[in-house]
Enzyme design. Sequence first.
Site, mmCIF file in Angstrom:
data_model
loop_
_atom_site.group_PDB
_atom_site.id
_atom_site.type_symbol
_atom_site.label_atom_id
_atom_site.label_comp_id
_atom_site.label_asym_id
_atom_site.label_seq_id
_atom_site.Cartn_x
_atom_site.Cartn_y
_atom_site.Cartn_z
ATOM 1 N N SER A 1 0.831 -1.204 0.000
ATOM 2 C CA SER A 1 0.000 0.000 0.000
ATOM 3 C C SER A 1 0.869 1.258 0.000
ATOM 4 C CB SER A 1 -0.960 -0.051 1.183
ATOM 5 O OG SER A 1 -1.956 0.932 1.079
ATOM 6 N N ASP B 1 -10.170 -5.416 -3.381
ATOM 7 C CA ASP B 1 -9.540 -4.399 -2.534
ATOM 8 C C ASP B 1 -10.379 -3.126 -2.564
ATOM 9 O OD1 ASP B 1 -7.855 -2.264 -1.630
ATOM 10 O OD2 ASP B 1 -6.076 -3.411 -2.175
ATOM 11 N N HIS C 1 -7.426 -5.897 0.764
ATOM 12 C CA HIS C 1 -6.211 -5.126 1.018
ATOM 13 C C HIS C 1 -5.425 -5.617 2.242
ATOM 14 C CE1 HIS C 1 -3.991 -1.485 -0.109
ATOM 15 N NE2 HIS C 1 -3.891 -1.140 1.164
#
Length: 236
Positions: free
Chosen positions: A101, A180, A214
């Site tokens: 991320s 995600d 995620h």
Amino acid sequence: LYLAGLTCTEETFMIKAGAQRLAAELNLALIACDTSPRDAGVAGEADGWDFGVGAGFYLDATEAPWSTHWRMESYLLHELLPLIGAHLPVDLDRLGIFGHSMGGHGALTLALRHPGRFRSVSAFAPIANPVNCPWGHKAFGGYLGADRARWAEHDASELMRAQGQTPYPSGILIDQGLADQFLIEKQLLPEAFEAACQDAGQPLTLRRHAGYDHGYYFIQTFVEDHLRFHAPQLTA
């Protein structure tokens, strides 16, 4: 070197990813760092989860009051890694970098900003084009000011477009879950980095996985692939 994402600490990857056993088998050292300064005493530093504490974005801030302490790029390259090399049996000439991320953003941008420093690079669900997403607007506006040209210096897609040669001929690996929420909310924009790599002639394996979100179960599932991707490039 593993860079974690928003709200994480230096412990997140080591506790949740399940990577140590395979790393030991592959003779790889895993280095995990924090995601920002802590308790710096900056007004408002902990007011939001996506800016300030836990959200350093792996750059050196230029805007007050952040520029005094929020210098994660310098910390990593000029303080942490030399310190590790001086005290631990780690070969700093054979470094790979990856992250998740915000940390995926950091891995890609640091690898592109410092050619020759890292032999290999990969990412999980990176913020791949922050100049065009809300997270990037907030972070870059706060840390770097209003000059969008300065923002582009810390954007993986913009950096790749500016490359005059293929920076990683052995390829870059990215995994992205299609469930995600931040992909759906247009925070990650992997397609921008994919297009930039294509334009630059940079080999890229961008794997899209149905059903994965995620979180760290996603990372646990594919971290072996990433370690095995890095290992031959670091041990050759």
